[in-house]
Scaffold this motif. Structure first.
Motif, PDB file in Angstrom:
ATOM      1  N   ALA A 206       0.834  -1.242  -0.117  1.00  0.00           N
ATOM      2  CA  ALA A 206       0.023  -0.184   0.117  1.00  0.00           C
ATOM      3  C   ALA A 206       0.842   1.131   0.009  1.00  0.00           C
ATOM      4  CB  ALA A 206      -0.983   0.078   1.200  1.00  0.00           C
ATOM      5  N   SER A 207       2.066   1.317   0.737  1.00  0.00           N
ATOM      6  CA  SER A 207       2.791   2.558   0.611  1.00  0.00           C
ATOM      7  C   SER A 207       3.574   2.758  -0.498  1.00  0.00           C
ATOM      8  CB  SER A 207       3.827   2.403   1.984  1.00  0.00           C
ATOM      9  OG  SER A 207       4.845   1.431   1.629  1.00  0.00           O
ATOM     10  N   ARG A 208       3.708   1.722  -1.240  1.00  0.00           N
ATOM     11  CA  ARG A 208       4.285   1.885  -2.599  1.00  0.00           C
ATOM     12  C   ARG A 208       3.388   2.500  -3.645  1.00  0.00           C
ATOM     13  NH1 ARG A 208       5.276  -2.035  -6.748  1.00  0.00           N
ATOM     14  NH2 ARG A 208       7.094  -1.526  -8.052  1.00  0.00           N
ATOM     15  N   MET A 209       1.999   2.054  -3.405  1.00  0.00           N
ATOM     16  CA  MET A 209       0.966   2.375  -4.109  1.00  0.00           C
ATOM     17  C   MET A 209       0.828   3.991  -4.094  1.00  0.00           C
ATOM     18  SD  MET A 209      -2.988   1.038  -4.532  1.00  0.00           S
ATOM     19  CE  MET A 209      -3.799   2.082  -3.214  1.00  0.00           C
ATOM     20  N   ALA A 210       0.979   4.550  -2.793  1.00  0.00           N
ATOM     21  CA  ALA A 210       0.685   5.987  -2.719  1.00  0.00           C
ATOM     22  C   ALA A 210       1.747   6.412  -3.141  1.00  0.00           C
ATOM     23  CB  ALA A 210       0.868   5.884  -1.022  1.00  0.00           C
ATOM     24  N   SER A 211       2.971   5.963  -3.110  1.00  0.00           N
ATOM     25  CA  SER A 211       4.293   7.024  -3.236  1.00  0.00           C
ATOM     26  C   SER A 211       4.675   6.601  -4.853  1.00  0.00           C
ATOM     27  CB  SER A 211       5.456   6.567  -2.295  1.00  0.00           C
ATOM     28  OG  SER A 211       5.762   5.331  -2.450  1.00  0.00           O
ATOM     29  N   ARG A 212       4.405   5.564  -5.399  1.00  0.00           N
ATOM     30  CA  ARG A 212       4.957   5.409  -6.700  1.00  0.00           C
ATOM     31  C   ARG A 212       4.115   4.668  -7.509  1.00  0.00           C
ATOM     32  NH1 ARG A 212      10.096   1.670  -5.076  1.00  0.00           N
ATOM     33  NH2 ARG A 212      10.331   1.353  -7.164  1.00  0.00           N
ATOM     34  N   PRO A 213       2.941   5.338  -7.798  1.00  0.00           N
ATOM     35  CA  PRO A 213       1.784   4.540  -8.391  1.00  0.00           C
ATOM     36  C   PRO A 213       2.215   4.035  -9.978  1.00  0.00           C
ATOM     37  CG  PRO A 213       1.391   6.805  -8.130  1.00  0.00           C
ATOM     38  CD  PRO A 213       2.355   6.484  -7.368  1.00  0.00           C
TER      39      PRO A 213
END
Ligand SMILES: C[S@@+](CC[C@H](N)C(=O)[O-])C[C@H]1O[C@@H](n2cnc3c(N)ncnc32)[C@H](O)[C@@H]1O
Length: 328
Positions: A206-213
């Motif tokens: 989820a954090s990657r989805m937020a920062s590196r979509p």
């Protein structure tokens, strides 16, 4: 034996036959088109995954069986048992029960669906419809008359893992086409399945989805390509999940245009794998029509904000894919 379908269609699609080294199985009698609902069945018995003792489990199954009509009792008792002995009912359940949904702790045993053998590259999808309380079987590619109908009992990991799973949970050594590949081809298949797993894990962060979509979206593209290659172009439900992941990435950043296209694709795959009446199919259709109704709309940012009407027109197929997955 030529069973008739219970869904009103009077064409017998399959027959029950002996399959070399697998016991009985279902074989298509006629050519079957992708998306055809081959079977739709109510459970004979349902099973909780945990019972306190083997005796409790056996008694529970005995009580459930006693409450069934005689014909259903006979159907249950005629099912294969890889573990006969002290606990015969438990043995039949262990050989045959399928989970009621991907992560459900409840399993079920069916009179005809439990005659379908496993393949690691199946031609059918099985799914539990909690609305109708039935298990359905759909063709995920064209099946030719004379071909065996198969489903996957597992969730498709690398060969060593899935073979161990099938042995422990269903009591057999798989002899399907994928498991019988020459060593080099099996290694290539395992490498693809490792990659599928790694991509799936990366997309689920989820954090990657937020920062590196954008990276996540490109992983969805790579995942879909790997699935196509590994499953021989079959319409697999894992692809519906990958499109839904892509939908969630876009909608979390406010892009209703791409999200609606991804939800539409997930919907079309669910129709093939599960039918129009599946809850997940209907959910995908509602997101395709109204992506902003998703609870995570704009939850990460509105950096990709774009209305549904902004899906580009006039692009060729390749250009459209490049736009959709933000490839440039
Ligand atoms: C749910 S039953 C399927 C119907 C069963 N063949 C019968 O005769 O009733 C599962 C059993 O079928 C056999 N089987 C299913 N798929 C197989 C496969 N891919 N390779 C070897 N045996 C398989 C195994 O004996 C397994 O325990």
């Amino acid at each position: 034996m030529v069973p008739r379908l219970s869904n009103g269609v009077d064409t017998p699609l399959f027959e029950i036959k002996q399959i070399p080294r697998k016991g009985r199985g279902l074989v298509a009698r006629i050519n079957v088109a992708t998306g055809t609902r081959i079977l739709c069945e109510k459970p004979l018995l349902t099973v909780q995954s945990e019972y306190t003792t083997p005796v409790d489990a056996e008694n529970m199954f005995a009580a459930q069986l006693k409450a069934l009509p005689k014909a259903s009792q006979r159907e249950f008792l005629s099912l294969h048992n890889t573990n006969p002995g002290k606990y015969p009912f438990t043995g039949i359940v262990r050989t045959n029960a399928l989970p009621c949904g991907p992560s459900s702790s409840v399993g079920a045993v069916y009179p005809t669906i439990c005659l379908i053998n496993h393949s690691c590259v199946p031609n059918c999808n099985h799914s539990w419809n909690s609305d109708t309380g039935r298990e359905t079987i759909h063709a995920i590619r064209p099946i030719e008359a004379g071909e065996e109908i198969t489903i996957a009992y597992d969730c498709g990991r690398v060969s060593a893992v899935r073979r161990a799973f099938l042995k422990v949970n269903f009591g057999f050594d798989c002899i399907c086409r994928a498991c019988s590949l020459p060593a080099a081809e099996l290694a290539a298949s395992d490498a693809r399945r490792e990659r599928i797993q790694a991509l799936d894990d990366a997309i689920g962060d989820a954090s990657r989805m937020a920062s590196r979509p954008s990276d996540c979206l490109r992983d969805c593209h790579a995942l879909l390509q790997a699935l196509r290659k590994e499953y021989d172009g079959c319409t697999v439900v894992l692809s519906a999940r990958a499109y839904y992941d892509a939908f969630q990435i876009c909608i979390a950043h406010g892009d209703e245009a791409r999200a609606s296209v991804f939800a539409e694709r997930a919907y079309k795959i669910r129709v093939i794998c599960e039918g129009e009446d599946s809850l997940e199919t209907q959910r995908m259709l509602s997101f395709a029509r109204n992506p902003a109704s998703h609870p995570t709309f704009g939850i990460c940012s509105f950096g990709w904000k774009r209305s549904r009407a902004m899906v580009p027109k006039g692009l060729d197929a390749e250009q459209f894919e490049e736009w959709l997955f933000k490839m440039k």
